[in-house]
Design a protein around this motif. Structure first.
Motif, PDB file in Angstrom:
ATOM      1  N   GLU A  49       0.838  -1.163   0.041  1.00 38.22           N
ATOM      2  CA  GLU A  49       0.090   0.186  -0.091  1.00 38.22           C
ATOM      3  C   GLU A  49       0.990   1.465   0.121  1.00 38.22           C
ATOM      4  O   GLU A  49       0.546   2.464  -0.687  1.00 38.22           O
ATOM      5  CB  GLU A  49      -0.902  -0.011   1.336  1.00 38.22           C
ATOM      6  N   ILE A  50       1.955   1.499   0.832  1.00 36.08           N
ATOM      7  CA  ILE A  50       2.835   2.440   0.867  1.00 36.08           C
ATOM      8  C   ILE A  50       3.721   2.383  -0.188  1.00 36.08           C
ATOM      9  O   ILE A  50       4.341   3.718  -0.660  1.00 36.08           O
ATOM     10  CB  ILE A  50       3.471   2.549   2.146  1.00 36.08           C
ATOM     11  N   LEU A  51       4.180   1.433  -0.908  1.00 35.31           N
ATOM     12  CA  LEU A  51       5.286   1.387  -1.910  1.00 35.31           C
ATOM     13  C   LEU A  51       4.842   2.645  -3.107  1.00 35.31           C
ATOM     14  O   LEU A  51       5.907   3.308  -3.589  1.00 35.31           O
ATOM     15  CB  LEU A  51       5.345   0.002  -2.567  1.00 35.31           C
ATOM     16  N   PRO A  52       3.775   2.602  -3.773  1.00 34.08           N
ATOM     17  CA  PRO A  52       3.271   3.695  -4.717  1.00 34.08           C
ATOM     18  C   PRO A  52       3.405   4.878  -4.359  1.00 34.08           C
ATOM     19  O   PRO A  52       4.071   5.915  -4.890  1.00 34.08           O
ATOM     20  CB  PRO A  52       1.879   3.263  -5.104  1.00 34.08           C
ATOM     21  N   ARG A  53       3.182   5.324  -2.982  1.00 35.87           N
ATOM     22  CA  ARG A  53       3.391   6.643  -2.538  1.00 35.87           C
ATOM     23  C   ARG A  53       4.838   7.006  -2.223  1.00 35.87           C
ATOM     24  O   ARG A  53       5.203   8.015  -2.585  1.00 35.87           O
ATOM     25  CB  ARG A  53       2.565   6.789  -1.344  1.00 35.87           C
ATOM     26  N   LEU A  54       5.773   6.095  -1.734  1.00 32.23           N
ATOM     27  CA  LEU A  54       6.918   6.118  -1.601  1.00 32.23           C
ATOM     28  C   LEU A  54       7.732   6.587  -2.910  1.00 32.23           C
ATOM     29  O   LEU A  54       8.467   7.427  -2.940  1.00 32.23           O
ATOM     30  CB  LEU A  54       7.747   5.319  -0.670  1.00 32.23           C
ATOM     31  N   GLN A  55       7.324   5.713  -3.930  1.00 33.59           N
ATOM     32  CA  GLN A  55       7.929   5.648  -5.262  1.00 33.59           C
ATOM     33  C   GLN A  55       7.163   7.262  -5.714  1.00 33.59           C
ATOM     34  O   GLN A  55       8.430   7.900  -6.760  1.00 33.59           O
ATOM     35  CB  GLN A  55       7.598   4.655  -6.161  1.00 33.59           C
ATOM     36  N   SER A  56       6.168   7.702  -5.769  1.00 35.37           N
ATOM     37  CA  SER A  56       5.921   8.685  -6.332  1.00 35.37           C
ATOM     38  C   SER A  56       6.644  10.030  -5.601  1.00 35.37           C
ATOM     39  O   SER A  56       6.494  10.991  -6.329  1.00 35.37           O
ATOM     40  CB  SER A  56       4.333   8.911  -6.204  1.00 35.37           C
ATOM     41  N   GLU A  57       6.950   9.917  -4.492  1.00 33.05           N
ATOM     42  CA  GLU A  57       7.903  11.015  -3.660  1.00 33.05           C
ATOM     43  C   GLU A  57       9.336  10.784  -4.007  1.00 33.05           C
ATOM     44  O   GLU A  57       9.848  11.494  -3.519  1.00 33.05           O
ATOM     45  CB  GLU A  57       7.325  10.769  -2.238  1.00 33.05           C
ATOM     46  N   ARG A  58       9.787   9.873  -4.706  1.00 29.23           N
ATOM     47  CA  ARG A  58      11.062   9.408  -5.260  1.00 29.23           C
ATOM     48  C   ARG A  58      11.825   9.273  -3.801  1.00 29.23           C
ATOM     49  O   ARG A  58      12.983   9.593  -3.854  1.00 29.23           O
ATOM     50  CB  ARG A  58      11.375  10.741  -5.781  1.00 29.23           C
ATOM     51  N   LEU A  59      11.287   8.703  -2.815  1.00 24.17           N
ATOM     52  CA  LEU A  59      11.963   8.080  -1.794  1.00 24.17           C
ATOM     53  C   LEU A  59      12.634   6.859  -2.026  1.00 24.17           C
ATOM     54  O   LEU A  59      13.147   6.384  -1.091  1.00 24.17           O
ATOM     55  CB  LEU A  59      11.072   8.273  -0.347  1.00 24.17           C
ATOM     56  N   LEU A  60      12.143   6.063  -2.842  1.00 19.43           N
ATOM     57  CA  LEU A  60      12.441   4.909  -3.248  1.00 19.43           C
ATOM     58  C   LEU A  60      12.213   4.629  -4.822  1.00 19.43           C
ATOM     59  O   LEU A  60      11.370   5.220  -5.258  1.00 19.43           O
ATOM     60  CB  LEU A  60      12.155   3.571  -2.383  1.00 19.43           C
ATOM     61  N   LEU A  61      12.830   3.446  -5.009  1.00 17.30           N
ATOM     62  CA  LEU A  61      12.585   2.963  -6.560  1.00 17.30           C
ATOM     63  C   LEU A  61      12.510   1.547  -6.773  1.00 17.30           C
ATOM     64  O   LEU A  61      13.109   0.856  -5.924  1.00 17.30           O
ATOM     65  CB  LEU A  61      13.979   3.317  -7.308  1.00 17.30           C
ATOM     66  N   VAL A  62      11.298   1.096  -7.219  1.00 18.74           N
ATOM     67  CA  VAL A  62      11.156  -0.227  -7.358  1.00 18.74           C
ATOM     68  C   VAL A  62      11.878  -0.878  -8.457  1.00 18.74           C
ATOM     69  O   VAL A  62      11.562  -0.441  -9.586  1.00 18.74           O
ATOM     70  CB  VAL A  62       9.655  -0.592  -7.260  1.00 18.74           C
ATOM     71  N   GLN A  63      12.860  -1.646  -8.587  1.00 16.17           N
ATOM     72  CA  GLN A  63      13.475  -2.121  -9.619  1.00 16.17           C
ATOM     73  C   GLN A  63      13.222  -3.450  -9.766  1.00 16.17           C
ATOM     74  O   GLN A  63      13.439  -4.503  -9.105  1.00 16.17           O
ATOM     75  CB  GLN A  63      14.864  -2.086  -9.282  1.00 16.17           C
ATOM     76  N   PRO A  64      12.564  -3.904 -11.028  1.00 12.90           N
ATOM     77  CA  PRO A  64      12.304  -5.262 -11.380  1.00 12.90           C
ATOM     78  C   PRO A  64      13.433  -6.170 -11.339  1.00 12.90           C
ATOM     79  O   PRO A  64      14.448  -5.990 -11.716  1.00 12.90           O
ATOM     80  CB  PRO A  64      11.822  -5.194 -13.057  1.00 12.90           C
ATOM     81  N   LYS A  65      13.147  -7.373 -10.649  1.00 11.14           N
ATOM     82  CA  LYS A  65      14.091  -8.274 -10.132  1.00 11.14           C
ATOM     83  C   LYS A  65      15.237  -8.137  -9.377  1.00 11.14           C
ATOM     84  O   LYS A  65      15.991  -8.861  -9.302  1.00 11.14           O
ATOM     85  CB  LYS A  65      14.807  -8.833 -11.672  1.00 11.14           C
ATOM     86  N   ARG A  66      15.412  -6.764  -8.777  1.00 10.92           N
ATOM     87  CA  ARG A  66      16.503  -6.337  -8.175  1.00 10.92           C
ATOM     88  C   ARG A  66      16.052  -5.942  -6.705  1.00 10.92           C
ATOM     89  O   ARG A  66      16.918  -5.961  -5.844  1.00 10.92           O
ATOM     90  CB  ARG A  66      17.311  -5.316  -8.572  1.00 10.92           C
ATOM     91  N   GLY A  67      14.754  -5.769  -6.693  1.00 15.75           N
ATOM     92  CA  GLY A  67      14.138  -5.436  -5.261  1.00 15.75           C
ATOM     93  C   GLY A  67      14.079  -3.686  -5.318  1.00 15.75           C
ATOM     94  O   GLY A  67      13.580  -2.937  -6.249  1.00 15.75           O
ATOM     95  N   ILE A  68      14.021  -3.225  -4.068  1.00 15.67           N
ATOM     96  CA  ILE A  68      13.930  -1.888  -3.943  1.00 15.67           C
ATOM     97  C   ILE A  68      15.178  -1.269  -3.394  1.00 15.67           C
ATOM     98  O   ILE A  68      15.781  -1.637  -2.810  1.00 15.67           O
ATOM     99  CB  ILE A  68      12.660  -1.794  -2.487  1.00 15.67           C
ATOM    100  N   GLN A  69      15.098   0.112  -4.116  1.00 16.01           N
ATOM    101  CA  GLN A  69      16.444   0.705  -4.284  1.00 16.01           C
ATOM    102  C   GLN A  69      16.064   2.084  -3.464  1.00 16.01           C
ATOM    103  O   GLN A  69      15.260   2.851  -3.877  1.00 16.01           O
ATOM    104  CB  GLN A  69      17.436   1.062  -5.551  1.00 16.01           C
ATOM    105  N   ILE A  70      17.207   2.109  -2.436  1.00 12.71           N
ATOM    106  CA  ILE A  70      17.066   3.699  -2.254  1.00 12.71           C
ATOM    107  C   ILE A  70      17.775   4.807  -2.933  1.00 12.71           C
ATOM    108  O   ILE A  70      18.594   4.396  -3.396  1.00 12.71           O
ATOM    109  CB  ILE A  70      17.543   3.882  -0.662  1.00 12.71           C
ATOM    110  N   PRO A  71      16.941   5.818  -3.245  1.00 14.08           N
ATOM    111  CA  PRO A  71      17.837   6.708  -4.369  1.00 14.08           C
ATOM    112  C   PRO A  71      19.340   7.086  -3.895  1.00 14.08           C
ATOM    113  O   PRO A  71      19.605   7.349  -2.829  1.00 14.08           O
ATOM    114  CB  PRO A  71      16.938   7.876  -4.544  1.00 14.08           C
ATOM    115  N   VAL A  72      20.210   6.987  -5.031  1.00 17.17           N
ATOM    116  CA  VAL A  72      21.253   7.480  -4.879  1.00 17.17           C
ATOM    117  C   VAL A  72      21.256   8.865  -4.617  1.00 17.17           C
ATOM    118  O   VAL A  72      20.789   9.607  -5.288  1.00 17.17           O
ATOM    119  CB  VAL A  72      22.363   6.841  -6.084  1.00 17.17           C
ATOM    120  N   VAL A  73      22.307   9.524  -3.837  1.00 14.55           N
ATOM    121  CA  VAL A  73      22.453  10.693  -3.789  1.00 14.55           C
ATOM    122  C   VAL A  73      23.747  11.216  -4.821  1.00 14.55           C
ATOM    123  O   VAL A  73      24.895  11.085  -4.730  1.00 14.55           O
ATOM    124  CB  VAL A  73      22.969  11.318  -2.437  1.00 14.55           C
TER     125      VAL A  73
END
Length: 217
Positions: A49-73
């Protein structure tokens, strides 16, 4: 969704932000949905439920077959975050000129001067523990003066990005604190003078100085 599930989702969102800010989740890190759910004490359904919100806010990226990535600074992230910060805080100082009383601003000045005095008494070797809070409290005071929920929400999200940048690249140190606080005092003085152009220029300089410190590293 039931109320208990909504509460769990809201709590999970807050816990995700806390994990970013306390270093449990680091910029560039990959984490599985299972591990992230365990970290946040969320069920698979609540996490989804929260993943789409966090992704839209650019606080994480959902990478197919790799998992969830915290954005690189990286430089684009730093540039975008500081550009948004400058726009928001220009409006903040304009509203602060109209709404923040002299006594409140004088108290902010006093708090800054106390931190600088503590730094001087330690011969510049130890940064006062309250330095970061004094820094953040001034910016929060100015944003709250807008009384605009949309602006304050945007600022809150951008502050999370700024803290990610700070964790990865910049912190208040015995070298950077005097410069940052000198900028703050100039902003406070300009607002006390009720000089809009001077206040905006002082804030723009402060944000530019912070951005330049981040991009140098």
């Amino acid at each position: 969704m039931r109320q208990t599930e909504l509460s769990a989702v809201a709590a999970g969102y807050q816990m995700f932000q806390a994990a970013l800010l306390d270093g449990r989740l680091r910029p560039g890190q990959f984490v599985s949905q299972k591990d992230l759910g365990a970290m946040l004490n969320l069920s698979v359904g609540a996490l989804r439920e929260i993943l789409p919100r966090l992704q839209s806010e650019r606080l994480l990226l959902v990478q197919p077959k790799r998992g969830i990535q915290i954005p690189v600074v990286d430089l684009p992230m730093i540039r975008d975050a500081f550009q948004l910060r400058a726009a928001l805080e220009r409006e903040a100082v304009v509203q602060a000129i109209r709404k923040v009383e002299d006594a409140v601003l004088e108290e902010q000045r006093h708090r800054h001067e106390e931190i600088l005095a503590q730094l001087a008494q330690s011969d510049g070797h130890h940064v006062p523990v309250d330095g970061q809070k004094v820094d953040e409290d001034l910016h929060s005071l100015l944003m709250n003066a807008t009384e605009n929920e949309l602006l304050m929400q945007a600022h809150h999200l951008n502050t999370i990005r700024m803290r990610m940048i700070r964790l990865d690249r910049i912190k208040l140190t015995r070298i950077t604190l005097p410069s940052a606080f000198a900028d703050h005092l100039a902003i406070i003085d300009a607002i006390l003078m009720r000089d809009k152009h001077l206040a905006i220029d002082a804030m723009d300089l402060h944000v530019a100085n912070a951005r330049d410190r981040a991009m140098e590293l």
